[in-house]
Design an enzyme around this catalytic site. Structure first.
Site, PDB file in Angstrom:
ATOM      1  CE  LYS A  80      32.073  34.428  45.338  1.00 38.31           C
ATOM      2  NZ  LYS A  80      32.968  34.098  44.596  1.00 38.31           N
ATOM      3  CG  ASP A 128      34.506  41.451  44.746  1.00 33.46           C
ATOM      4  OD1 ASP A 128      34.518  40.163  45.673  1.00 33.46           O
ATOM      5  OD2 ASP A 128      35.561  40.449  43.354  1.00 33.46           O
TER       6      ASP A 128
HETATM    7  C1  LIG Z   1      26.999  37.878  43.394  1.00 32.83           C
HETATM    8  C2  LIG Z   1      27.799  37.269  42.913  1.00 32.83           C
HETATM    9  N1  LIG Z   1      28.302  36.504  41.808  1.00 32.83           N
HETATM   10  C3  LIG Z   1      29.166  36.203  40.510  1.00 32.83           C
HETATM   11  C4  LIG Z   1      30.876  35.712  40.953  1.00 32.83           C
HETATM   12  C5  LIG Z   1      31.307  35.428  40.696  1.00 32.83           C
HETATM   13  O1  LIG Z   1      32.004  34.362  41.015  1.00 32.83           O
HETATM   14  P1  LIG Z   1      33.383  33.604  40.413  1.00 32.83           P
HETATM   15  O2  LIG Z   1      34.188  35.331  40.980  1.00 32.83           O
HETATM   16  O3  LIG Z   1      33.506  32.725  40.826  1.00 32.83           O
HETATM   17  O4  LIG Z   1      33.645  33.631  39.534  1.00 32.83           O
HETATM   18  C6  LIG Z   1      31.109  36.620  42.694  1.00 32.83           C
HETATM   19  C7  LIG Z   1      32.372  36.574  43.202  1.00 32.83           C
HETATM   20  O5  LIG Z   1      32.551  37.282  44.097  1.00 32.83           O
HETATM   21  C8  LIG Z   1      29.703  37.181  43.183  1.00 32.83           C
HETATM   22  O6  LIG Z   1      29.822  38.102  44.123  1.00 32.83           O
END
Ligand SMILES: Cc1ncc(COP(=O)(O)O)c(C=O)c1O
Length: 396
Positions: A80, A128
Site C-alpha cells: 500500500k 483498515d
Molecule cells: C495487506 C493487504 N493486502 C491486500 C489488500 C486488499 O487490497 P484492496 O482493498 O485494494 O483489494 C489490503 C487492503 O487494505 C491490504 O492491506
C-alpha cells in the site's frame, strides 16, 4: 498438507472473463508509466524480493510458487506504500496547479518547493491500516496535514503506526464502509480532499492513481520472473490490488497473461458476490475477519470494471487457514526461506494450499503439477502484536 487445509471449506464462483478494454483503459499504460517514473525516484526505493518457494511448491504438487514479498516496501510494511502516498502527491499536484494557474511538477512537490502551500491542503481517508499508513507517510513527506478515519476493529498497533507518521487518527463506530462514509461527509463539509483507495460514482482520480502506484510492484515481479506464471492468486478487499495486478499483467504479457483467481475472506466476499450477480454488489459484514486488510463490504467500482473482464475465478476462504499459513511461511519445515507475513498477505497462498487438498476445486481452477503460481505477499508484519499471537498459536 496440514489438517486445517484439508478441512477448510472454500467457496467458488466462476468469473466471466472476456476480451475487453478495461485492462487498458481503466488503468492505461500511461497511468502506470507516470506512477512508475515518480515512485522509483523516491528516496529509499528498491524492488521488493520475489521469492521462489520450491519446497512448498513440491508439497502443494505444483511446478512453482513465486511469492512477491511486500514486507520491506519503503519501510512501511505493505504494498500500500505505493498507492496512497502517490495518490496524495497527485491530489496536491492537481490542486496546486489549479490554485497557481500553471502545471506543477510532481518532482517539485517532492523536492519541497511547495511545502508552504501543501500545509493548507488537508488530505483524508478511511482505512483498515495499510492505506492510511501510506497516506500519512506521503503527507508527511510533503508537509500536508493528514486525517485518517478508522473503524472500531482496527487494532491500536495499526492506529499508532499512523499517528507516528504525523496523522490525526479518528476512530468511529461501525465498520470499514462506515469509516469511508464519515471521511467523505467530513471532507465535503470542511473542504478537505479525500484520497481513497476505493472508487464510487463520480470519484475516480485518486483510486486510479492508487491502483497505478501498485503497478510498480507488478512490473517488478514481471521483470524478475523467468517464466510466465499460469495463475495469479490475488487477495481482494475492495479489489484495487487485484484489479491493478490483473491489468498490469495483461499489459505486460498480453494474451499470455496468467489466469486470475481472486481470493477473499468468506466474511467479506463482496467481489465473490459481484461475480455471482455480474455487477458490483455490497455485502453486510456480520463478523470481522482476521484478514483486516480484506475486510471490505463494498467493491471499488473501477476495480470491478477490470475484474469483470479479467478474473476467471473467485474463491472465498475461512479464517481458520490464515494463522496456519502465516506460521507455515515463518517457520518453513524445509529449505524454503522464512518469510514474515501479515494476515492479509497470506490469503492467496492459503487458498492455493487448500485448493490443492480438494481435487474438485483443483480441476475447476485448472491447477496441476505443471502450474506456476504467482502470489502477492501484500504485507509483512504490520501489527507485531497480532503476529506474535499467531505465532504463539493464540489467534484463530
Ligand atoms: C495487506 C493487504 N493486502 C491486500 C489488500 C486488499 O487490497 P484492496 O482493498 O485494494 O483489494 C489490503 C487492503 O487494505 C491490504 O492491506
Amino acid at each position: 498438507m496440514m489438517q486445517e487445509f484439508r478441512n477448510a471449506r472454500l467457496g467458488y464462483a466462476p468469473g466471466a472473463p472476456r476480451d475487453g478494454k478495461a485492462a487498458w483503459q481503466v488503468l492505461s499504460p500511461e497511468d502506470f508509466a507516470r506512477a512508475q517514473a515518480e515512485i522509483t525516484a523516491w528516496p529509499g526505493y528498491a524492488p521488493t524480493p520475489l521469492v521462489s518457494l520450491e519446497a512448498l511448491a513440491k508439497q502443494a504438487k505444483v511446478a512453482r510458487i513465486e511469492y512477491k514479498h511486500e514486507g520491506p516496501r519503503f519501510g512501511l510494511g505493505s504494498f500500500k506504500a505505493l498507492g496512497g502516498a502517490y495518490a496524495a502527491m497527485r491530489v496536491l499536484q492537481r490542486e496546486l496547479s489549479a490554485r497557481l494557474g500553471r502545471d506543477i511538477a510532481l518532482a517539485d512537490i517532492r523536492a519541497g518547493k511547495y511545502a508552504e502551500a501543501c500545509r493548507a491542503i488537508t488530505l483524508v481517508s478511511a482505512t483498515d491500516g495499510n492505506h492510511g499508513r501510506s497516506l500519512a507517510w506521503g503527507c508527511r513527506n510533503v508537509c500536508a496535514p493528514c486525517r485518517i478515519y478508522i473503524h472500531a476493529e482496527v487494532s491500536e498497533g495499526r492506529a499508532q503506526a499512523m499517528r507516528d507518521l504525523g496523522a490525526e487518527v479518528i476512530r468511529i463506530d461501525g465498520d470499514y464502509d462506515d469509516s469511508v462514509a464519515v471521511a467523505r461527509e467530513e471532507a465535503a463539509a470542511q473542504g478537505w480532499f479525500v484520497v481513497s483507495d476505493t472508487s464510487w460514482e463520480g470519484y475516480s482520480e485518486p483510486p486510479r492513481d492508487v491502483m497505478a502506484g501498485y503497478g510498480v510492484m507488478t512490473f517488478e515481479a514481471c521483470e524478475a520472473l523467468d517464466a510466465v506464471p499460469t495463475h495469479v492468486f490475488l487477495q481482494g478487499g475492495v479489489g484495487g490490488l487485484a484489479a491493478s495486478v490483473a491489468a498490469a499483467l495483461r499489459q505486460y504479457w498480453k494474451d499470455d497473461a496468467p489466469r486470475v483467481v481472486v481470493v477473499e475472506p468468506d466474511r467479506a466476499a463482496c467481489l465473490f458476490e459481484s461475480a455471482q450477480a455480474h455487477a458490483p454488489t455490497a455485502v453486510e459484514i456480520a463478523e470481522e475477519t482476521i484478514m483486516a486488510g480484506l475486510s471490505c463490504g463494498e467493491p471499488s467500482e473501477m476495480a470491478w470494471e477490470i475484474l469483470a473482464e479479467e478474473a476467471q475465478d473467485f474463491v472465498t476462504i475461512p479464517d481458520s487457514i490464515v494463522a496456519p499459513t502465516v506460521r507455515l511461511l515463518a517457520l518453513p519445515q524445509s529449505s524454503d526461506p522464512a518469510l514474515e507475513a501479515g494476515e492479509s498477505a497470506v490469503a492467496g497462498l492459503a487458498a492455493l494450499l487448500a485448493a490443492r487438498c480438494d481435487a474438485g476445486l483443483s480441476v475447476r481452477l485448472g491447477l496441476d503439477a505443471t502450474s506456476r503460481i504467482l502470489l502477492i505477499g501484500s504485507e509483512g508484519v504490520t501489527d507485531p502484536e497480532i503476529f506474535a499471537r499467531i505465532m504463539a498459536g493464540e489467534a484463530a
